[in-house]
Design a protein around this motif. Structure first.
Motif, PDB file in Angstrom:
ATOM      1  N   ARG A 204       0.657  -1.275   0.201  1.00  0.00           N
ATOM      2  CA  ARG A 204       0.110  -0.482  -0.098  1.00  0.00           C
ATOM      3  C   ARG A 204       1.036   1.410   0.091  1.00  0.00           C
ATOM      4  NH1 ARG A 204      -2.160   1.079   6.348  1.00  0.00           N
ATOM      5  NH2 ARG A 204      -0.372   1.288   7.431  1.00  0.00           N
TER       6      ARG A 204
ATOM      7  N   ARG B 117       1.428   4.102   2.457  1.00  0.00           N
ATOM      8  CA  ARG B 117       0.405   5.032   2.925  1.00  0.00           C
ATOM      9  C   ARG B 117       0.418   6.431   3.162  1.00  0.00           C
ATOM     10  NH1 ARG B 117       2.800   5.985   7.943  1.00  0.00           N
ATOM     11  NH2 ARG B 117       4.243   4.934   8.398  1.00  0.00           N
ATOM     12  N   VAL B 118      -1.242   7.541   3.370  1.00  0.00           N
ATOM     13  CA  VAL B 118      -0.793   8.469   3.554  1.00  0.00           C
ATOM     14  C   VAL B 118      -1.029   9.171   4.610  1.00  0.00           C
ATOM     15  CG1 VAL B 118      -1.890  10.919   2.718  1.00  0.00           C
ATOM     16  CG2 VAL B 118      -2.173   9.092   1.084  1.00  0.00           C
ATOM     17  N   LYS B 119       0.539   9.491   5.514  1.00  0.00           N
ATOM     18  CA  LYS B 119       0.350  10.873   6.507  1.00  0.00           C
ATOM     19  C   LYS B 119      -0.680  11.480   6.377  1.00  0.00           C
ATOM     20  CE  LYS B 119       5.091   9.653   6.608  1.00  0.00           C
ATOM     21  NZ  LYS B 119       6.691  10.499   6.036  1.00  0.00           N
TER      22      LYS B 119
ATOM     23  N   TYR C  62      -5.892  11.291  -2.972  1.00  0.00           N
ATOM     24  CA  TYR C  62      -5.531  10.290  -2.121  1.00  0.00           C
ATOM     25  C   TYR C  62      -4.935  11.095  -0.631  1.00  0.00           C
ATOM     26  CZ  TYR C  62      -6.932   6.800  -4.902  1.00  0.00           C
ATOM     27  OH  TYR C  62      -7.696   5.641  -6.079  1.00  0.00           O
TER      28      TYR C  62
ATOM     29  N   SER D  95      -4.922   6.370   2.507  1.00  0.00           N
ATOM     30  CA  SER D  95      -3.778   5.149   2.257  1.00  0.00           C
ATOM     31  C   SER D  95      -4.901   4.248   0.931  1.00  0.00           C
ATOM     32  CB  SER D  95      -3.409   4.305   3.228  1.00  0.00           C
ATOM     33  OG  SER D  95      -2.347   5.155   4.393  1.00  0.00           O
TER      34      SER D  95
ATOM     35  N   LEU E 211       3.954   9.909   1.526  1.00  0.00           N
ATOM     36  CA  LEU E 211       3.843   9.411   0.894  1.00  0.00           C
ATOM     37  C   LEU E 211       4.488   7.761   1.903  1.00  0.00           C
ATOM     38  CD1 LEU E 211       2.761  10.242  -2.255  1.00  0.00           C
ATOM     39  CD2 LEU E 211       1.388  10.027  -1.003  1.00  0.00           C
TER      40      LEU E 211
ATOM     41  N   LEU F 259      -4.349  -2.569   5.469  1.00  0.00           N
ATOM     42  CA  LEU F 259      -4.890  -2.057   4.887  1.00  0.00           C
ATOM     43  C   LEU F 259      -6.659  -1.316   4.834  1.00  0.00           C
ATOM     44  CD1 LEU F 259      -5.034   0.506   2.614  1.00  0.00           C
ATOM     45  CD2 LEU F 259      -4.939  -1.130   0.412  1.00  0.00           C
TER      46      LEU F 259
ATOM     47  N   ASP G  81      -7.841  -0.007   8.445  1.00  0.00           N
ATOM     48  CA  ASP G  81      -7.230   0.708   8.643  1.00  0.00           C
ATOM     49  C   ASP G  81      -8.813   1.941   7.949  1.00  0.00           C
ATOM     50  OD1 ASP G  81      -4.618   1.004   9.561  1.00  0.00           O
ATOM     51  OD2 ASP G  81      -3.391   1.888   7.033  1.00  0.00           O
TER      52      ASP G  81
END
Ligand code: SF4
Ligand code: SF4
Length: 372
Positions: free
Chosen positions: A296, A298-300, A323, A329, A350, A358, A361
């Motif tokens: 995946r 991941r987006v902070k 996104y 994410s 990112l 995922l 989440d």
């Protein structure tokens, strides 16, 4: 070395050859002329023989390697300040030089094969079914040495899906595959030209899964012929030598036209992943594995400043910014895990990772599961 690593962004739209100006069209025409000659004429055989190479395909492989080395220098001068990029490009080059060029050339000689049987030993391990459709034809499996036949089956049905599940399709599309290797190096100057429209996404989904379906069904029918009492009903249609057999049409339409002419010839106009994104059956299959697996991006949360660098630099036309803006994410089937969205993000929003969580989440954040 460029320690800022962002100079590529500064120059991208100022250079005509990277912005669909006249020079870009000239490069595209030159590439199209080269591939037309390669697939439909025979001018390269003599130069190949003069260089001590067995066929024009080895000369092509040598030129391919040179293009990748030149592209790798270009890429690493701009983005080589990240370890991920350095290792990835080094692996691409190693696979091309050793697995694609050197081994297929020397294996028949080492095996002491008679000249007529050279083709059985010219084995390119990194070209896995269904990308290399013929490898899994029952007649080919029977003809090649047992160890190579077993390698073909193991790579297609064990190694590729397992690695795809645990690491996403990046292990193949961005590290190993020759098409991806050329796109990552020689094609890198044009990565920002990949279409991002909804229409291009819809076309991609239909086209790439259609080619995948065709590759799987035709291979299955050949095995029906091989193991059931069908009297080779499907063999002539699929693997026969006539121009209308699927083998010939697949070779010309998918191999020559879509992978070669369209796939590489249009780099300077439509970006370097036209083939991978829209037509490659291996990418489609690995994309489905990726959707079920652990990879995946991941987006902070709450860090994105909406600059759009990530979307601009995504070679698969994914709108990464959308996104990031919604703190979501994601795993997209098309993503080849090149890592450039994360690399060019000025805020470090990112991160590419392999995590089993995922879906959990998403459930926690009450976010929808993203479609293909
Ligand atoms: S989303 Fe990021 S990692 Fe995936 S293909 Fe696009 S730029 Fe590469
Ligand atoms: S994720 Fe990073 S690169 Fe993408 S829009 Fe946001 S700040 Fe820009």
């Amino acid at each position: 070395m460029d320690l800022q690593g962002q100079n590529g962004l500064m120059t991208t739209f100022r250079e005509g050859w990277r912005s669909r100006k006249a020079s870009a069209w000239l490069i595209a025409l030159a590439l199209l002329a080269f591939y037309t000659d390669l697939y439909f004429f025979d001018h390269l055989t003599e130069p190949a023989k003069a260089l001590g190479l067995r066929s024009k395909w080895f000369l092509y492989s040598a030129l391919y390697s040179v293009a990748m080395i030149g592209g790798a220098v270009y890429y690493l001068r701009r983005h080589g300040n990240a370890r991920y990029n350095r290792y990835r490009i080094a692996t691409n080059l190693g696979v091309q030089l050793v697995l694609a060029f050197l081994l297929p050339f020397v294996m028949p000689l080492l095996a002491g094969a008679p000249e007529d049987d050279y083709w059985k030993y010219e084995y390119f391990a990194a070209s896995i079914w269904p990308l290399d459709h013929y490898k899994l034809h029952p007649s080919i499996l029977r003809a090649v040495p047992l160890v190579l036949a077993l390698t073909t089956v193991a790579l297609a049905f064990l190694v590729a899906p397992l690695l795809g599940f645990f690491f996403g399709k990046r292990w193949y599309c961005s590290w190993v595959c020759g098409c991806g290797g050329l796109a990552n190096t020689f094609g890198d100057p044009w990565r920002h030209l990949t279409a991002t429209s909804t229409a291009s996404w819809k076309f991609e989904k239909v086209a790439v899964h259609s080619v995948m379906f065709l590759a799987i069904v035709s291979t299955l029918l050949l095995f029906v012929d091989a193991f059931a009492d069908t009297g080779e009903t499907f063999h002539a249609v699929i693997a026969g030598g006539e121009w209308w057999s699927m083998k010939s049409l697949y070779g010309y339409v998918v191999g020559a036209l879509l992978a070669g002419l369209v796939g590489v010839g249009f780099y300077p106009l439509f970006g370097p992943r036209v083939w991978c994104r829209n037509f490659c059956p291996m990418a489609a299959l690995l994309g489905l594995t990726q959707k079920l697996g652990r990879f995946r991006i991941r987006v902070k949360p709450d860090m994105c400043i909406s600059c759009g660098n990530c979307t601009t630099y995504c070679e698969m036309g994914i709108d990464v910014r959308s996104y990031a803006q919604s703190n979501e994410s994601f795993t997209r089937a098309a993503c080849v895990g090149c890592g450039m969205c994360a690399h060019v993000c000025p805020r470090g929003v990112l991160k590419l990772e392999n995590a089993p969580t995922l879906q959990e989440d998403k459930a926690r954040q009450r976010l929808p599961v993203v479609n293909l």
